[in-house]
Design a protein around this motif. Structure first.
Motif, mmCIF file in Angstrom:
data_model
loop_
_atom_site.group_PDB
_atom_site.id
_atom_site.type_symbol
_atom_site.label_atom_id
_atom_site.label_comp_id
_atom_site.label_asym_id
_atom_site.label_seq_id
_atom_site.Cartn_x
_atom_site.Cartn_y
_atom_site.Cartn_z
ATOM 1 N N SER A 29 0.739 -1.282 0.111
ATOM 2 C CA SER A 29 0.012 0.092 -0.152
ATOM 3 C C SER A 29 1.025 1.108 0.034
ATOM 4 O O SER A 29 0.303 2.438 -0.275
ATOM 5 C CB SER A 29 -0.889 -0.038 1.117
ATOM 6 N N THR A 30 2.068 1.117 0.419
ATOM 7 C CA THR A 30 2.868 2.240 0.311
ATOM 8 C C THR A 30 4.176 2.392 -0.977
ATOM 9 O O THR A 30 4.481 3.102 -0.939
ATOM 10 C CB THR A 30 3.756 2.355 1.894
ATOM 11 N N HIS A 31 4.189 0.921 -1.180
ATOM 12 C CA HIS A 31 5.279 0.865 -2.420
ATOM 13 C C HIS A 31 4.401 0.350 -3.594
ATOM 14 O O HIS A 31 4.185 -0.893 -3.641
ATOM 15 C CB HIS A 31 6.378 -0.033 -1.902
ATOM 16 N N PRO A 32 4.155 1.279 -4.593
ATOM 17 C CA PRO A 32 3.457 0.585 -5.764
ATOM 18 C C PRO A 32 4.221 -0.462 -6.527
ATOM 19 O O PRO A 32 3.395 -1.224 -7.250
ATOM 20 C CB PRO A 32 3.489 1.965 -6.575
ATOM 21 N N PHE A 33 5.438 -0.661 -6.520
ATOM 22 C CA PHE A 33 5.954 -1.921 -7.291
ATOM 23 C C PHE A 33 5.699 -3.173 -6.605
ATOM 24 O O PHE A 33 6.039 -4.068 -7.154
ATOM 25 C CB PHE A 33 7.447 -1.510 -7.481
ATOM 26 N N VAL A 34 5.161 -3.233 -5.076
ATOM 27 C CA VAL A 34 5.038 -4.323 -4.805
ATOM 28 C C VAL A 34 3.681 -5.235 -4.822
ATOM 29 O O VAL A 34 2.474 -4.597 -4.838
ATOM 30 C CB VAL A 34 5.328 -4.254 -3.068
ATOM 31 N N ARG A 35 3.559 -6.241 -5.318
ATOM 32 C CA ARG A 35 2.510 -7.188 -5.413
ATOM 33 C C ARG A 35 2.746 -8.417 -4.618
ATOM 34 O O ARG A 35 3.613 -8.915 -4.413
ATOM 35 C CB ARG A 35 2.348 -7.548 -6.867
ATOM 36 N N VAL A 36 1.294 -8.919 -4.147
ATOM 37 C CA VAL A 36 1.263 -9.978 -3.147
ATOM 38 C C VAL A 36 0.546 -10.946 -3.579
ATOM 39 O O VAL A 36 -0.812 -10.769 -3.869
ATOM 40 C CB VAL A 36 0.889 -9.431 -1.643
ATOM 41 N N ILE A 37 0.714 -12.064 -3.650
ATOM 42 C CA ILE A 37 0.204 -13.411 -3.848
ATOM 43 C C ILE A 37 0.057 -14.072 -2.625
ATOM 44 O O ILE A 37 1.156 -14.585 -2.165
ATOM 45 C CB ILE A 37 0.587 -14.238 -5.217
ATOM 46 N N ARG A 38 -1.086 -14.192 -1.951
ATOM 47 C CA ARG A 38 -1.297 -15.327 -0.937
ATOM 48 C C ARG A 38 -1.821 -16.648 -1.053
ATOM 49 O O ARG A 38 -3.016 -16.542 -1.575
ATOM 50 C CB ARG A 38 -1.874 -14.763 0.227
ATOM 51 N N ARG A 39 -1.054 -17.550 -1.164
ATOM 52 C CA ARG A 39 -1.561 -18.869 -1.741
ATOM 53 C C ARG A 39 -2.160 -19.802 -0.321
ATOM 54 O O ARG A 39 -1.281 -19.947 0.518
ATOM 55 C CB ARG A 39 -0.611 -19.950 -2.402
ATOM 56 N N ARG A 40 -3.403 -20.036 -0.375
ATOM 57 C CA ARG A 40 -3.690 -20.906 0.890
ATOM 58 C C ARG A 40 -3.800 -22.130 0.883
ATOM 59 O O ARG A 40 -3.878 -22.837 1.953
ATOM 60 C CB ARG A 40 -5.087 -20.191 1.229
ATOM 61 N N ASN A 41 -3.583 -22.803 -0.309
ATOM 62 C CA ASN A 41 -3.677 -24.282 -0.182
ATOM 63 C C ASN A 41 -2.534 -24.856 -0.642
ATOM 64 O O ASN A 41 -2.360 -26.135 -0.837
ATOM 65 C CB ASN A 41 -4.755 -24.751 -1.298
ATOM 66 N N GLU A 42 -1.409 -24.184 -0.951
ATOM 67 C CA GLU A 42 -0.148 -24.847 -1.321
ATOM 68 C C GLU A 42 1.031 -24.433 -0.336
ATOM 69 O O GLU A 42 0.974 -23.387 0.066
ATOM 70 C CB GLU A 42 0.322 -24.702 -2.803
ATOM 71 N N ARG A 43 2.108 -25.266 -0.295
ATOM 72 C CA ARG A 43 3.226 -25.020 0.455
ATOM 73 C C ARG A 43 4.618 -25.667 -0.436
ATOM 74 O O ARG A 43 4.791 -26.752 0.093
ATOM 75 C CB ARG A 43 3.303 -25.488 1.877
ATOM 76 N N ASP A 44 4.916 -24.840 -1.103
ATOM 77 C CA ASP A 44 6.102 -25.315 -2.097
ATOM 78 C C ASP A 44 6.373 -24.306 -2.613
ATOM 79 O O ASP A 44 6.177 -23.612 -3.401
ATOM 80 C CB ASP A 44 5.518 -26.490 -3.110
ATOM 81 N N LEU A 45 8.163 -24.210 -2.572
ATOM 82 C CA LEU A 45 9.010 -23.372 -3.048
ATOM 83 C C LEU A 45 9.083 -23.188 -4.486
ATOM 84 O O LEU A 45 8.690 -22.249 -4.957
ATOM 85 C CB LEU A 45 10.294 -23.511 -2.659
ATOM 86 N N SER A 46 8.948 -24.440 -5.196
ATOM 87 C CA SER A 46 9.041 -24.313 -6.716
ATOM 88 C C SER A 46 7.503 -23.765 -7.230
ATOM 89 O O SER A 46 7.656 -23.026 -8.055
ATOM 90 C CB SER A 46 9.412 -25.657 -7.305
ATOM 91 N N THR A 47 6.523 -24.271 -6.897
ATOM 92 C CA THR A 47 5.266 -24.128 -7.527
ATOM 93 C C THR A 47 4.962 -22.494 -7.076
ATOM 94 O O THR A 47 4.282 -21.789 -7.750
ATOM 95 C CB THR A 47 4.060 -24.787 -7.107
ATOM 96 N N ALA A 48 5.425 -22.018 -6.077
ATOM 97 C CA ALA A 48 5.376 -20.604 -5.755
ATOM 98 C C ALA A 48 6.075 -19.703 -6.697
ATOM 99 O O ALA A 48 5.533 -18.894 -7.329
ATOM 100 C CB ALA A 48 5.942 -20.270 -4.191
ATOM 101 N N VAL A 49 7.295 -20.347 -7.054
ATOM 102 C CA VAL A 49 7.975 -19.455 -8.125
ATOM 103 C C VAL A 49 7.238 -19.532 -9.486
ATOM 104 O O VAL A 49 7.014 -18.472 -10.235
ATOM 105 C CB VAL A 49 9.400 -19.974 -8.460
ATOM 106 N N LEU A 50 6.534 -20.670 -9.876
ATOM 107 C CA LEU A 50 5.720 -20.718 -11.146
ATOM 108 C C LEU A 50 4.496 -19.857 -11.054
ATOM 109 O O LEU A 50 4.316 -19.237 -11.874
ATOM 110 C CB LEU A 50 5.596 -22.337 -11.245
ATOM 111 N N THR A 51 3.916 -19.794 -9.960
ATOM 112 C CA THR A 51 2.819 -18.904 -9.562
ATOM 113 C C THR A 51 3.107 -17.615 -10.071
ATOM 114 O O THR A 51 2.487 -16.684 -10.597
ATOM 115 C CB THR A 51 2.154 -19.019 -8.369
ATOM 116 N N GLY A 52 4.300 -17.089 -9.439
ATOM 117 C CA GLY A 52 5.024 -15.880 -9.621
ATOM 118 C C GLY A 52 5.071 -15.578 -11.155
ATOM 119 O O GLY A 52 4.723 -14.602 -11.708
ATOM 120 N N PHE A 53 5.579 -16.440 -11.952
ATOM 121 C CA PHE A 53 5.934 -16.186 -13.140
ATOM 122 C C PHE A 53 4.768 -16.017 -13.873
ATOM 123 O O PHE A 53 4.508 -15.326 -14.952
ATOM 124 C CB PHE A 53 6.592 -17.641 -13.828
#
Ligand code: GDD
Ligand code: MN
Length: 363
Positions: A54-78
């Motif tokens: 809310s104070t830094h316009p370049f920041v975006r947040v994705i909150r995943r509630r059903n997954e816990r995995d580093l690699s798939t988190a990166v792919l979601t970001g992609f």
């Protein structure tokens, strides 16, 4: 060109504000977004990140509630990114934010992939024990053996890298492990890879969330990639050629000794060399047919290398066999089999890294 920096997080609430501040300071002349992909951290990292957004316009947040995995988190970001260039880095500041702009510059100058590398001149690891470093080096060597395309970098297991989005366009990434860079090196469309030396810093806040299970996952991932890219098939071909060599060896030994009446040890010298040459020819036209330079001189060079690699094989087999039998009481035939296995691994690895090394790679 716009840069999308993907940062996967799990329990990093104290690190995220510092990371945002440092990136903001380091990247003022670059058009970039920072995508934080949080897996519903119990310490509410997502909340801290949303406040920062809310104070830094370049920041975006994705909150995943059903997954816990580093690699798939990166792919979601992609998937959610809007830049033509993608970067991945850790939230815990072990990856120096001030290196991002140097990496971006290399991409602008034509690199498809830039790896933040701990193992090139100028790179370093600040706090790891000797054991952890050895483990990491061993894992890296395995990557280089099983996934030859990873040889474009000395540090294919780094979690800090940047790519052009075109590298992964239409490429199916199946992150069975957490080494997403390895997956990209194996399957991505890459012409030019470069390395940027980084100092892998000490973690100041929070703790590492990658536990012991990662080793098993890593080996699985490696074998999977190796299968998908045909490297396991290559090993099987190499083994088949080896078996044919044993037959050639015994056949010629028999023919020279029994048939031509030559003293058996002399016959053995000839038959051993004959099997080395026949193994070489078969591997050259079959096992490694995709990896050779044409021309007689090049062919002779490869033959020379192949012979040199075969030299230590004989004593190696004896030593392994002797040690297993004398010190571990192993049945001698089993010990011999282990010796053969060690020699096979030696031969394959040395020839794959030297005689028929991957040449289409530019660094
Ligand atoms: N979204 C999400 N989900 N993020 C995660 C998860 C998860 O399940 N697990 C870890 N992370 C995030 C962490 O919050 C951190 O930002 C980053 O992934 C790396 O995790 P660490 O726990 O700090 O890993 P490390 O320091 O042991 O390992 C690092 O170095 C390795 C090189 O040896 C990572 O960069 C590895 O990717 C790298 O291979
Ligand atoms: Mn870390």
């Amino acid at each position: 060109m716009k840069l999308s920096i993907i940062v996967p997080t799990y329990n990093e609430k104290d690190n995220i504000p510092v990371l945002v501040k440092e990136l903001d300071a380091a990247l003022h002349d670059i058009d970039f977004e920072l995508i934080i992909v949080d897996d519903d951290s119990p310490d509410r990292t997502w909340e801290v990140a949303e406040n920062l957004a809310s104070t830094h316009p370049f920041v975006r947040v994705i909150r995943r509630r059903n997954e816990r995995d580093l690699s798939t988190a990166v792919l979601t970001g992609f998937e959610r990114s809007t830049g033509e260039v993608l970067a991945v880095m850790d939230a815990d500041l072990q990856h120096p934010p001030e290196k991002v702009s140097a990496m971006f510059k290399r991409i602008r100058n034509g690199a498809d992939v830039v790896v933040g590398s701990r193992y090139v001149e100028g790179g370093e690891i600040e706090e790891w024990s000797v054991i952890r470093k050895l483990y990491s080096k061993g894992a890296t060597l395995l990557a280089h053996i099983f996934v030859p395309k990873s040889r474009v970098t000395k540090d294919p297991l780094s979690g800090f890298f940047m790519i052009k989005k075109t590298v992964v366009d239409d490429v199916e990434l199946t992150p069975t492990g957490y080494k997403i860079l390895l997956e990209i090196l194996a399957k991505g469309k890459i012409n030019k890879a470069e390395e940027e030396p980084i100092i892998f810093r000490k973690r100041e806040r929070g703790k590492s969330s990658l536990g012991v299970g990662v080793f098993v996952k890593y080996i699985r991932h490696l074998l999977h990639l190796s299968w998908e890219t045909g490297e396991i098939r290559r090993m099987a071909q190499f083994a088949a050629v080896g078996v044919s060599g044993v037959l050639v060896n015994l056949g010629i030994l028999w023919a020279l000794t029994d048939y031509a009446g030559i003293y058996y040890l002399l016959s053995a010298v000839a038959s051993i060399e004959a099997s080395i040459v026949s193994n070489f020819v078969l591997n050259d036209v079959w096992t490694f047919r995709d990896r050779k330079e044409s021309g007689v001189t090049q062919w002779m060079k490869r033959l020379g290398k192949f012979n040199l690699i075969s030299l230590p094989a004989f004593p190696m087999q004896l030593v392994v066999m002797g040690i297993l039998k004398e010190f571990f009481g192993m049945y001698y035939l089993l010990a011999a089999l282990m010796g053969i296995l060690v020699v096979f691994i030696w031969n394959f690895v040395a020839n794959s890294l030297w005689t028929w090394r991957e040449m289409n790679l530019k660094t």
